[in-house]
Scaffold this motif. Structure first.
Motif, PDB file in Angstrom:
ATOM      1  N   ASN A   1       0.812  -1.222   0.000  1.00 32.90           N
ATOM      2  CA  ASN A   1       0.000   0.000   0.000  1.00 32.90           C
ATOM      3  C   ASN A   1       0.845   1.271   0.000  1.00 32.90           C
ATOM      4  O   ASN A   1       0.298   2.376   0.076  1.00 32.90           O
TER       5      ASN A   1
ATOM      6  N   LYS B   1       0.165   8.352  -3.260  1.00 36.30           N
ATOM      7  CA  LYS B   1      -0.823   8.990  -4.137  1.00 36.30           C
ATOM      8  C   LYS B   1      -1.804   9.834  -3.333  1.00 36.30           C
ATOM      9  O   LYS B   1      -2.128  10.974  -3.717  1.00 36.30           O
ATOM     10  N   ASP B   2      -2.273   9.298  -2.212  1.00 38.22           N
ATOM     11  CA  ASP B   2      -3.226  10.051  -1.384  1.00 38.22           C
ATOM     12  C   ASP B   2      -2.601  11.339  -0.855  1.00 38.22           C
ATOM     13  O   ASP B   2      -3.243  12.401  -0.869  1.00 38.22           O
ATOM     14  N   PHE B   3      -1.358  11.254  -0.419  1.00 38.33           N
ATOM     15  CA  PHE B   3      -0.691  12.449   0.097  1.00 38.33           C
ATOM     16  C   PHE B   3      -0.499  13.503  -0.996  1.00 38.33           C
ATOM     17  O   PHE B   3      -0.682  14.700  -0.770  1.00 38.33           O
TER      18      PHE B   3
ATOM     19  N   TYR C   1      -2.295  13.835  -3.819  1.00 40.70           N
ATOM     20  CA  TYR C   1      -3.600  14.392  -4.175  1.00 40.70           C
ATOM     21  C   TYR C   1      -4.079  15.416  -3.147  1.00 40.70           C
ATOM     22  O   TYR C   1      -4.715  16.423  -3.493  1.00 40.70           O
ATOM     23  N   ASP C   2      -3.731  15.175  -1.865  1.00 44.72           N
ATOM     24  CA  ASP C   2      -4.130  16.096  -0.800  1.00 44.72           C
ATOM     25  C   ASP C   2      -3.109  17.211  -0.604  1.00 44.72           C
ATOM     26  O   ASP C   2      -3.239  18.009   0.333  1.00 44.72           O
TER      27      ASP C   2
ATOM     28  N   HIS D   1       0.084   3.656  -2.800  1.00 49.59           N
ATOM     29  CA  HIS D   1      -1.266   4.204  -2.656  1.00 49.59           C
ATOM     30  C   HIS D   1      -1.287   5.321  -1.614  1.00 49.59           C
ATOM     31  O   HIS D   1      -1.968   6.342  -1.801  1.00 49.59           O
ATOM     32  N   HIS D   2      -0.522   5.151  -0.541  1.00 53.61           N
ATOM     33  CA  HIS D   2      -0.422   6.210   0.456  1.00 53.61           C
ATOM     34  C   HIS D   2       0.247   7.453  -0.149  1.00 53.61           C
ATOM     35  O   HIS D   2      -0.162   8.580   0.129  1.00 53.61           O
TER      36      HIS D   2
ATOM     37  N   LYS E   1     -10.468  17.138  -7.473  1.00 51.66           N
ATOM     38  CA  LYS E   1     -11.019  17.319  -6.133  1.00 51.66           C
ATOM     39  C   LYS E   1     -12.526  17.383  -6.190  1.00 51.66           C
ATOM     40  O   LYS E   1     -13.095  17.865  -7.142  1.00 51.66           O
TER      41      LYS E   1
ATOM     42  N   LYS F   1      -0.148  17.008   0.469  1.00 47.73           N
ATOM     43  CA  LYS F   1       0.610  16.816   1.708  1.00 47.73           C
ATOM     44  C   LYS F   1       1.978  16.229   1.360  1.00 47.73           C
ATOM     45  O   LYS F   1       2.291  15.070   1.658  1.00 47.73           O
TER      46      LYS F   1
END
Length: 231
Positions: free
Chosen positions: A69, A75-77, A79-80, A72-73, A231, A82
């Motif tokens: 994962n 990618k999430d950061f 996109y946000d 994937h983490h 978003k 962060k």
């Protein structure tokens, strides 16, 4: 008459070899001083090959263990927005992929070509770390049989010298030392060389697999940077 005596002596020697249990130590020491030296060198090469294989295998195995994962983490950061959290995750993850992606994250905002070049340079360093000392196994794989063959040549020279010194009166016992050196060092050299060759190719296969995993993760990361943020 002399030929009959030589034949009987040879038969007696063969029977002794067939009926007597000979230890490895006896086989080595009966090869003479030169045979012992060759066997010591081959033994040291064998130990070196075992050590290199285990050390590299454990290193490559550790480097290939990564959380499925992880990307994937990341990618999430991203996109946000962060980025610092993503960089911190890479720092906590001890793997070549994490270090390569970390280098890319630290250059977000610059041209994509510059990001890609930074990741590629880091990747070269990571591949070098994985391949470190593996070439020594290839050297051992080539050198060990040659050293064994050297023992064969010297052993045969010793055997012919014994024949020359006896002026044709060949005594099988006098030839045994040279023959031991010739046969034993050849066998030992081949065993060490074959093992080192198998170790080398196995590790190369493991490195190739790790490199493929690194390329896959980096490709996913670069594709992420090319996608518009929704978003």
């Amino acid at each position: 008459m002399q030929e009959i005596q030589d034949s009987l002596a040879l038969n007696e020697t063969v029977n002794q070899v067939l009926t007597k249990e000979v230890s490895i130590y006896d086989m080595i020491t009966q090869g003479g001083t030169f045979g012992v030296i060759i066997m010591i060198v081959l033994f040291l090469l064998f130990v070196a090959a075992i050590y290199l294989f285990i050390e590299r295998f454990l290193t490559i195995k550790r480097s290939s263990q990564i959380d499925e994962n992880f990307i994937h983490h990341i990618k999430d950061f991203v996109y946000d927005n962060k980025i610092e959290s993503a960089v911190e995750l890479c720092r906590r993850t001890n793997s070549p992929e994490a270090r390569m992606i970390q280098k890319g994250l630290q250059r977000i905002g610059r041209p994509l070509k510059e990001i890609s070049d930074a990741i590629e340079n880091t990747g070269r360093l990571e591949v070098y770390k994985l391949e470190k000392n593996i070439n020594y196994l290839a050297t051992i794989a080539g050198a060990a049989p040659m050293i064994g063959f050297l023992g064969t040549v010297i052993g045969m020279i010793m055997a012919f010298m014994e024949i020359a010194n006896t002026e044709g009166q060949v005594d099988p016992k006098l030839l045994s030392s040279g023959i031991y050196v010739a046969m034993l060092t050849t066998a030992a050299g081949l065993v060490v060389g074959i093992l080192a060759y198998l170790f080398y190719n196995f590790l190369v296969m493991k490195v190739d697999k790790s490199v493929h995993s690194m390329e896959s993760s980096v490709t996913d990361f670069l594709d992420l940077l090319n996608k518009p943020v929704v978003k």
